[in-house]
Design a protein around this motif. Structure first.
Motif, PDB file in Angstrom:
ATOM      1  N   HIS A  28       8.288 -21.658 -43.697  1.00 44.73           N
ATOM      2  CA  HIS A  28       7.967 -20.255 -43.412  1.00 44.73           C
ATOM      3  C   HIS A  28       8.310 -20.085 -41.930  1.00 44.73           C
ATOM      4  O   HIS A  28       7.779 -20.803 -41.084  1.00 44.73           O
ATOM      5  N   VAL A  29       9.192 -19.149 -41.600  1.00 44.38           N
ATOM      6  CA  VAL A  29       9.725 -19.018 -40.240  1.00 44.38           C
ATOM      7  C   VAL A  29       9.205 -17.739 -39.587  1.00 44.38           C
ATOM      8  O   VAL A  29       9.404 -16.641 -40.112  1.00 44.38           O
ATOM      9  N   SER A  30       8.542 -17.906 -38.441  1.00 46.54           N
ATOM     10  CA  SER A  30       8.086 -16.775 -37.629  1.00 46.54           C
ATOM     11  C   SER A  30       8.775 -16.861 -36.274  1.00 46.54           C
ATOM     12  O   SER A  30       8.716 -17.901 -35.608  1.00 46.54           O
ATOM     13  N   VAL A  31       9.437 -15.776 -35.875  1.00 44.98           N
ATOM     14  CA  VAL A  31      10.174 -15.747 -34.605  1.00 44.98           C
ATOM     15  C   VAL A  31       9.526 -14.723 -33.673  1.00 44.98           C
ATOM     16  O   VAL A  31       9.185 -13.613 -34.096  1.00 44.98           O
ATOM     17  N   PHE A  32       9.379 -15.129 -32.418  1.00 41.55           N
ATOM     18  CA  PHE A  32       8.749 -14.282 -31.405  1.00 41.55           C
ATOM     19  C   PHE A  32       9.676 -14.148 -30.204  1.00 41.55           C
ATOM     20  O   PHE A  32      10.292 -15.123 -29.779  1.00 41.55           O
ATOM     21  N   ASP A  33       9.746 -12.960 -29.658  1.00 44.16           N
ATOM     22  CA  ASP A  33      10.474 -12.753 -28.409  1.00 44.16           C
ATOM     23  C   ASP A  33       9.832 -11.588 -27.675  1.00 44.16           C
ATOM     24  O   ASP A  33       9.175 -10.742 -28.287  1.00 44.16           O
ATOM     25  N   ASN A  34      10.008 -11.571 -26.361  1.00 48.52           N
ATOM     26  CA  ASN A  34       9.440 -10.483 -25.562  1.00 48.52           C
ATOM     27  C   ASN A  34      10.496  -9.457 -25.162  1.00 48.52           C
ATOM     28  O   ASN A  34      10.208  -8.541 -24.408  1.00 48.52           O
ATOM     29  N   ARG A  35      11.705  -9.603 -25.688  1.00 42.93           N
ATOM     30  CA  ARG A  35      12.786  -8.673 -25.356  1.00 42.93           C
ATOM     31  C   ARG A  35      13.048  -7.752 -26.544  1.00 42.93           C
ATOM     32  O   ARG A  35      13.387  -8.207 -27.633  1.00 42.93           O
ATOM     33  N   SER A  36      12.902  -6.458 -26.312  1.00 42.73           N
ATOM     34  CA  SER A  36      13.204  -5.503 -27.375  1.00 42.73           C
ATOM     35  C   SER A  36      14.715  -5.276 -27.425  1.00 42.73           C
ATOM     36  O   SER A  36      15.430  -5.564 -26.470  1.00 42.73           O
ATOM     37  N   GLU A  37      15.183  -4.809 -28.543  1.00 36.88           N
ATOM     38  CA  GLU A  37      16.601  -4.514 -28.750  1.00 36.88           C
ATOM     39  C   GLU A  37      17.500  -5.747 -28.577  1.00 36.88           C
ATOM     40  O   GLU A  37      18.624  -5.644 -28.102  1.00 36.88           O
ATOM     41  N   LEU A  38      17.008  -6.892 -28.962  1.00 34.55           N
ATOM     42  CA  LEU A  38      17.778  -8.131 -28.905  1.00 34.55           C
ATOM     43  C   LEU A  38      18.575  -8.254 -30.199  1.00 34.55           C
ATOM     44  O   LEU A  38      18.005  -8.328 -31.293  1.00 34.55           O
ATOM     45  N   ASP A  39      19.890  -8.249 -30.094  1.00 38.28           N
ATOM     46  CA  ASP A  39      20.731  -8.203 -31.303  1.00 38.28           C
ATOM     47  C   ASP A  39      20.537  -9.411 -32.215  1.00 38.28           C
ATOM     48  O   ASP A  39      20.605  -9.296 -33.430  1.00 38.28           O
TER      49      ASP A  39
END
Length: 107
Positions: A28-39
């Motif tokens: 089960h893969v959960s991805v997190f980032d703090n940058r919006s609009e990341l392609d």
């Protein structure tokens, strides 16, 4: 149901590639980032969950259960350090939840 859950901190090219590989291994893969609009986050069709969050609020996203793995591959080493501290705060004192291996990619 999935046997293992992976939290990938960093939705860039490394997070995208890891999502694909770990999905093939039935995580089960959960991805997190703090940058919006990341392609790469938008293109990531392998992740079961994708979250755009401020890393100082990630505590509420970390499941407190066994068979959870974390990968830190954020955009900066400062973010990596901050995320690692948060993960250690969450898992560090709970020996049954703590993972025996920590790895880091070079920059």
């Amino acid at each position: 149901a999935y046997k293992h859950h992976v939290l990938i901190f960093g939705g860039g090219h490394v997070g995208l590639a890891l999502s694909e590989q770990l999905k093939m291994l039935d995580f089960h893969v959960s991805v997190f980032d703090n940058r919006s609009e990341l392609d790469t986050m938008e293109r990531n069709s392998f992740a079961d969950e994708k979250h755009i969050i401020e890393y100082n609020k990630l505590d509420g996203y970390i499941p407190q259960k066994k068979d959870v793995y974390a990968v830190i591959s954020s955009f900066t080493h400062n973010n990596d350090k901050f995320i690692l501290k948060k993960l250690l705060d969450c898992f560090g004192l709970q020996q049954d939840l703590c993972r025996p291996f920590w790895g880091q990619k070079g920059r």
